[in-house]
Design a protein around this motif. Structure first.
Motif, short mmCIF file in Angstrom:
data_model
loop_
_atom_site.label_atom_id
_atom_site.label_comp_id
_atom_site.label_asym_id
_atom_site.label_seq_id
_atom_site.Cartn_x
_atom_site.Cartn_y
_atom_site.Cartn_z
N ILE A 15 0.70 -1.19 -0.10
CA ILE A 15 -0.08 0.03 -0.12
C ILE A 15 1.30 1.22 0.11
N ILE A 16 0.25 2.58 -0.03
CA ILE A 16 1.15 3.61 -0.19
C ILE A 16 1.88 3.80 0.90
N ALA A 17 1.25 3.40 2.17
CA ALA A 17 2.22 3.55 3.35
C ALA A 17 3.56 2.71 3.52
N ASP A 18 3.43 1.58 2.75
CA ASP A 18 4.76 0.72 2.55
C ASP A 18 5.83 1.19 1.71
N VAL A 19 5.42 2.16 1.12
CA VAL A 19 6.47 2.94 -0.07
C VAL A 19 6.78 4.18 -0.05
N VAL A 20 6.03 4.75 1.13
CA VAL A 20 6.13 6.18 1.22
C VAL A 20 7.57 6.65 1.28
N VAL A 21 8.60 5.98 2.04
CA VAL A 21 9.94 6.36 2.22
C VAL A 21 10.87 6.39 0.86
N GLN A 22 10.36 5.74 -0.19
CA GLN A 22 10.70 5.65 -1.56
C GLN A 22 10.11 6.64 -2.43
N LEU A 23 9.18 7.31 -2.15
CA LEU A 23 8.60 8.20 -3.05
C LEU A 23 9.62 9.49 -3.13
N ASP A 24 9.47 10.08 -4.40
CA ASP A 24 10.28 11.31 -4.92
C ASP A 24 9.86 12.43 -3.99
N ASN A 25 8.51 12.50 -3.91
CA ASN A 25 7.94 13.52 -3.04
C ASN A 25 6.82 13.33 -2.47
N PRO A 26 7.02 12.39 -1.29
CA PRO A 26 5.82 12.25 -0.48
C PRO A 26 4.56 12.51 -0.13
N ILE A 27 5.04 14.01 0.21
CA ILE A 27 3.75 14.84 0.67
C ILE A 27 2.75 15.11 -0.64
N GLU A 28 3.47 15.66 -1.58
CA GLU A 28 2.77 16.01 -3.00
C GLU A 28 1.96 14.56 -3.50
N TYR A 29 2.61 13.53 -3.71
CA TYR A 29 2.17 12.51 -4.07
C TYR A 29 0.85 11.90 -3.31
N VAL A 30 0.98 11.83 -2.12
CA VAL A 30 -0.25 11.46 -1.31
C VAL A 30 -1.30 12.52 -1.29
N ARG A 31 -0.93 13.87 -1.48
CA ARG A 31 -1.94 14.85 -1.46
C ARG A 31 -2.63 14.71 -2.79
N ARG A 32 -2.09 14.17 -3.81
CA ARG A 32 -2.66 14.28 -5.11
C ARG A 32 -3.43 12.96 -5.25
N VAL A 33 -2.92 11.71 -4.65
CA VAL A 33 -3.88 10.45 -4.65
C VAL A 33 -5.02 10.86 -3.83
N LEU A 34 -4.85 11.53 -2.82
CA LEU A 34 -5.97 11.88 -1.80
C LEU A 34 -7.06 12.84 -2.37
N GLU A 35 -6.52 13.73 -3.24
CA GLU A 35 -7.48 14.62 -4.09
C GLU A 35 -8.22 13.63 -4.91
N LYS A 36 -7.79 12.54 -5.67
CA LYS A 36 -8.49 11.76 -6.57
C LYS A 36 -9.49 11.00 -6.01
N LEU A 37 -8.87 10.55 -4.73
CA LEU A 37 -9.86 9.61 -3.66
C LEU A 37 -11.16 10.31 -3.49
N GLU A 38 -10.95 11.63 -2.83
CA GLU A 38 -11.96 12.68 -2.38
C GLU A 38 -13.08 12.68 -3.80
N ARG A 39 -12.44 13.13 -5.15
CA ARG A 39 -13.21 13.31 -6.06
C ARG A 39 -14.16 11.71 -6.18
N CYS A 40 -13.60 11.11 -6.27
CA CYS A 40 -14.48 9.65 -6.27
C CYS A 40 -15.41 9.46 -5.43
N ARG A 41 -15.10 9.63 -4.16
CA ARG A 41 -15.90 9.51 -2.99
C ARG A 41 -17.24 10.32 -3.07
#
Length: 133
Positions: A15-41
Motif C-alpha cells: 500500500i502507499i504507506a509501505d512505499v512512502v519512504v521511497q517516493l520522490d515527493n511523498p507529501i505531494e504524491y499522497v496529496r494528489r492521490v487523496l485529491e483523486k480519492l475525494e473526487r471519486c468518493r
C-alpha cells in the motif's frame, strides 16, 4: 556512459504507506492521490486506492476504486473508477485498469490516506514504520 536507475520492485501486497519512504515527493504524491480519492468518493461513494506494483517505486501509478453496497443484502462490490500516472497524476488509458497483475492486492481507503498525509506533514519521533496503519 549514462547510469541507469536501479529498479526497485514493489511487493504485490503493498500500500502507499509501505512505499512512502521511497517516493520522490511523498507529501505531494499522497496529496494528489487523496485529491483523486475525494473526487471519486463525492461522485460515487466510498473510495479506495491500490498502487501499481509494476511501476517505479519513486512514483507508482495508482488505481482508484469505489465501493457500492447492496441495500438489501449489504453485500459490497468494488468497481474501478480510473487509473492514474504516479508521476503526472493524469488519467491512464482504460486498458491499464484491466491488467490486474499491475495492481496491489491490498488497498487504502480515504481515511487511511488522510491519516498518512497528516503523519507526513506532522511527523512524530516514532519509528520509520509509523507510516503504516
Amino acid at each position: 556512459m549514462a547510469k541507469r536507475a536501479v529498479k526497485t520492485t514493489i511487493p504485490d501486497d503493498s500500500i502507499i504507506a509501505d512505499v512512502v519512504v521511497q517516493l520522490d515527493n511523498p507529501i505531494e504524491y499522497v496529496r494528489r492521490v487523496l485529491e483523486k480519492l475525494e473526487r471519486c468518493r463525492r461522485a460515487k461513494g466510498d473510495a479506495q486506492v491500490r498502487i501499481g506494483v509494476r511501476s517505479r517505486a519513486e512514483c507508482p501509478n495508482y488505481l482508484i476504486e469505489y465501493i457500492v453496497e447492496d441495500k438489501k443484502s449489504h453485500e459490497k462490490s468494488v468497481f474501478a473508477d480510473a487509473a492514474y500516472s504516479g508521476s503526472t497524476h493524469r488519467e491512464l488509458a482504460p486498458r491499464h485498469i484491466e491488467e490486474t497483475q499491475n495492481w496491489s492486492r491490498e488497498e487504502m481507503n480515504v481515511t487511511a490516506v488522510s491519516a498518512l498525509i497528516g503523519r507526513l506533514r506532522n511527523p512524530s519521533p516514532r519509528s520509520p514504520r509509523s507510516y503504516e496503519d
